[in-house]
Design a protein around this motif. Structure first.
Motif, PDB file in Angstrom:
ATOM      1  N   THR A 128       0.832  -1.202   0.000  1.00  0.00           N
ATOM      2  CA  THR A 128       0.000   0.000   0.000  1.00  0.00           C
ATOM      3  C   THR A 128       0.863   1.247   0.000  1.00  0.00           C
ATOM      4  OG1 THR A 128      -1.781  -1.161   1.174  1.00  0.00           O
ATOM      5  CG2 THR A 128      -1.833   1.236   1.212  1.00  0.00           C
ATOM      6  N   LYS A 129       1.941   1.221   0.767  1.00  0.00           N
ATOM      7  CA  LYS A 129       2.860   2.370   0.802  1.00  0.00           C
ATOM      8  C   LYS A 129       3.490   2.623  -0.566  1.00  0.00           C
ATOM      9  CE  LYS A 129       5.398   0.956   4.296  1.00  0.00           C
ATOM     10  NZ  LYS A 129       6.456   0.941   5.328  1.00  0.00           N
ATOM     11  N   GLN A 130       3.562   1.578  -1.396  1.00  0.00           N
ATOM     12  CA  GLN A 130       4.120   1.711  -2.741  1.00  0.00           C
ATOM     13  C   GLN A 130       3.054   2.071  -3.782  1.00  0.00           C
ATOM     14  OE1 GLN A 130       6.360  -1.860  -3.737  1.00  0.00           O
ATOM     15  NE2 GLN A 130       7.043  -2.069  -1.607  1.00  0.00           N
ATOM     16  N   GLY A 131       1.818   2.268  -3.315  1.00  0.00           N
ATOM     17  CA  GLY A 131       0.737   2.618  -4.230  1.00  0.00           C
ATOM     18  C   GLY A 131       0.175   1.440  -4.984  1.00  0.00           C
ATOM     19  N   LYS A 132       0.406   0.234  -4.491  1.00  0.00           N
ATOM     20  CA  LYS A 132      -0.063  -0.980  -5.152  1.00  0.00           C
ATOM     21  C   LYS A 132      -1.170  -1.623  -4.345  1.00  0.00           C
ATOM     22  CE  LYS A 132       4.593  -1.850  -6.973  1.00  0.00           C
ATOM     23  NZ  LYS A 132       5.741  -2.773  -6.956  1.00  0.00           N
ATOM     24  N   ILE A 133      -2.021  -2.388  -5.033  1.00  0.00           N
ATOM     25  CA  ILE A 133      -3.015  -3.161  -4.303  1.00  0.00           C
ATOM     26  C   ILE A 133      -2.380  -4.483  -3.916  1.00  0.00           C
ATOM     27  CG2 ILE A 133      -5.007  -2.098  -5.394  1.00  0.00           C
ATOM     28  CD1 ILE A 133      -5.287  -4.594  -7.144  1.00  0.00           C
ATOM     29  N   ALA A 134      -2.543  -4.861  -2.662  1.00  0.00           N
ATOM     30  CA  ALA A 134      -1.921  -6.087  -2.165  1.00  0.00           C
ATOM     31  C   ALA A 134      -2.705  -7.317  -2.590  1.00  0.00           C
ATOM     32  CB  ALA A 134      -1.817  -6.042  -0.648  1.00  0.00           C
ATOM     33  N   PHE A 135      -4.021  -7.159  -2.661  1.00  0.00           N
ATOM     34  CA  PHE A 135      -4.841  -8.331  -2.985  1.00  0.00           C
ATOM     35  C   PHE A 135      -6.120  -7.924  -3.706  1.00  0.00           C
ATOM     36  CE2 PHE A 135      -5.783  -6.964   1.352  1.00  0.00           C
ATOM     37  CZ  PHE A 135      -7.172  -6.862   1.358  1.00  0.00           C
ATOM     38  N   CYS A 136      -6.595  -8.823  -4.538  1.00  0.00           N
ATOM     39  CA  CYS A 136      -7.903  -8.674  -5.157  1.00  0.00           C
ATOM     40  C   CYS A 136      -8.901  -9.485  -4.328  1.00  0.00           C
ATOM     41  CB  CYS A 136      -7.896  -9.137  -6.610  1.00  0.00           C
ATOM     42  SG  CYS A 136      -7.292 -10.833  -6.861  1.00  0.00           S
ATOM     43  N   LEU A 137     -10.166  -9.182  -4.469  1.00  0.00           N
ATOM     44  CA  LEU A 137     -11.203  -9.869  -3.708  1.00  0.00           C
ATOM     45  C   LEU A 137     -11.769 -11.015  -4.527  1.00  0.00           C
ATOM     46  CD1 LEU A 137     -13.045  -6.773  -2.190  1.00  0.00           C
ATOM     47  CD2 LEU A 137     -11.475  -8.322  -1.017  1.00  0.00           C
TER      48      LEU A 137
END
Length: 380
Positions: free
Chosen positions: A112-121
């Motif tokens: 998240t700090k890198q502006g990325k989504i960690a996971f999809c639902l």
């Protein structure tokens, strides 16, 4: 309740406005949309300017803020014509802080700090849309490992997220309230196959079919408690619906402001079209709907921050905002006329992107069912 923004919130939103208006023109987002391209430069700029840190606890290197502040940022991104649906950190952070293991929390906060989504639902399946009880993806145990088998569909961000928060079912459990479990599934694991879907909107984010064929994971990859996946999902939905309502609000504000400016500038029959009462009527009712949306979204975020149940209020907010925002954008397109129906103006992009709000995160009909049932329960 006092929804006046704090000085810190005002400064935060001002810096966000300066960033977007200075560095990201509508032409940039138009190009990303036309090319179906993730706006990497924009998302990196949000990170570089500290927005990726918002909401993350200090122990993970972030900047703690309340839910309302995160919602204000999501709204403002959408109000400025940027793809607000890409800024979903409030949901990812809340899910992991509530249910995740320490390892899952660390991974999520770092990405998240890198502006990325960690996971999809990984929730929806071909036969299980509104009916989550029809989920048939399974998990089985063998030789100390866990194996996932199933087919997920309409999975947002599946091609870019490194993990899936995957909902599975244990068919040996007859009690549906204890039959579902969430798992943390690496998207690059053997047996995961991803196929993109083609949509009429949300071109800057991928949506996919995901096939899971004997995907091997570890016991440590469980998210939350075994058998409590359905309860966890309901909590997930409450925040997701609040976020979607906030983005819908921002989209409506963007369209409204564009239409109002156009009404002052466009001359027909020798005078600006804004002088005609039928145009004024549209703008007046658009303003009323936006005010109502804003009050519902802010109140719902305030409730979240104060530990009050969002079960009914998030459903009401999403239902109203999804419908009212589309009406506002549609009226804005009517005021814009022919130019609004072309891709030369962002109204058409907002119109396409906004329509999913009445489907994703729970359809209008499911929102009515959830809210109606909750309202009746209060008066027993």
């Amino acid at each position: 309740m006092d929804f006046r923004k704090t000085e810190e919130q005002e400064l935060l939103l001002e810096s966000l406005r300066e960033l977007i208006t200075r560095e990201f023109s509508e032409e940039y987002f138009k190009e990303c949309d036309e090319k179906h391209q993730y706006p990497e430069k924009f998302m990196k700029a949000l990170v570089d300017n500290g927005f990726g840190l918002l909401g993350i606890p200090e122990e993970y290197g972030g900047t703690p803020v309340d839910t309302l502040t995160l919602i204000l940022v999501s709204e403002e991104i959408a109000r400025l014509g940027a793809p607000g649906y890409l800024f979903g950190s409030v949901l990812q952070i809340d899910d992991m802080l509530t249910f995740g293991s320490e390892e899952q929390k660390k991974i999520t906060m770092e990405l998240t700090k890198q502006g990325k989504i960690a996971f999809c639902l990984g929730i929806t399946e071909p036969q299980a849309g509104s009916d989550t009880n029809a989920i048939s993806t399974t998990f089985t145990r063998k030789n100390g490992k866990v194996y996932i088998n199933g087919h997920k569909t309409f999975i947002t961000g599946a091609m870019s997220a490194p993990y899936m928060l995957c909902m599975t079912r244990d068919f040996s459990v007859s009690d549906l309230s204890r039959a579902f479990t969430m798992w943390w599934v690496p998207m690059d694991a053997p047996g995961v196959r991803i196929e993109p879907l083609h949509k009429i909107g949300w071109f800057m984010q991928n949506t996919c079919e995901v096939y899971l064929d004997n995907v091997e994971i570890e016991e440590k990859d469980i998210v939350g408690r075994e058998g409590y996946g359905f309860i966890q999902l309901m909590k997930n939905f409450e925040v997701e619906r609040l976020l979607m309502a906030a983005i819908a609000l921002g989209q409506a504000e963007c369209a409204f402001e564009d239409a109002a400016r156009y009404a002052n500038q466009r001359v027909q029959f020798g005078k600006p079209i804004g002088t005609f009462q039928l145009i004024q009527e549209k703008l007046t009712y658009m303003a009323i709907k936006i005010e109502n949306m804003r009050n519902m979204v802010y109140k719902c975020a305030w409730e979240k921050d104060n530990g009050i149940s969002l079960q009914v209020s998030s459903a009401l907010a999403k239902l109203y905002c999804a419908q009212a925002s589309f009406e506002v954008i549609d009226d804005a397109m009517q005021i814009m006329g022919g130019i609004g129906y072309t891709t030369d103006h962002r109204i058409s992009r907002l119109w396409r992107d906004n329509r999913i709000n009445r489907i994703g995160g729970g359809t209008d009909q499911i929102m009515i069912h959830i809210a109606g049932r909750g309202i009746l329960k209060q008066y027993r």
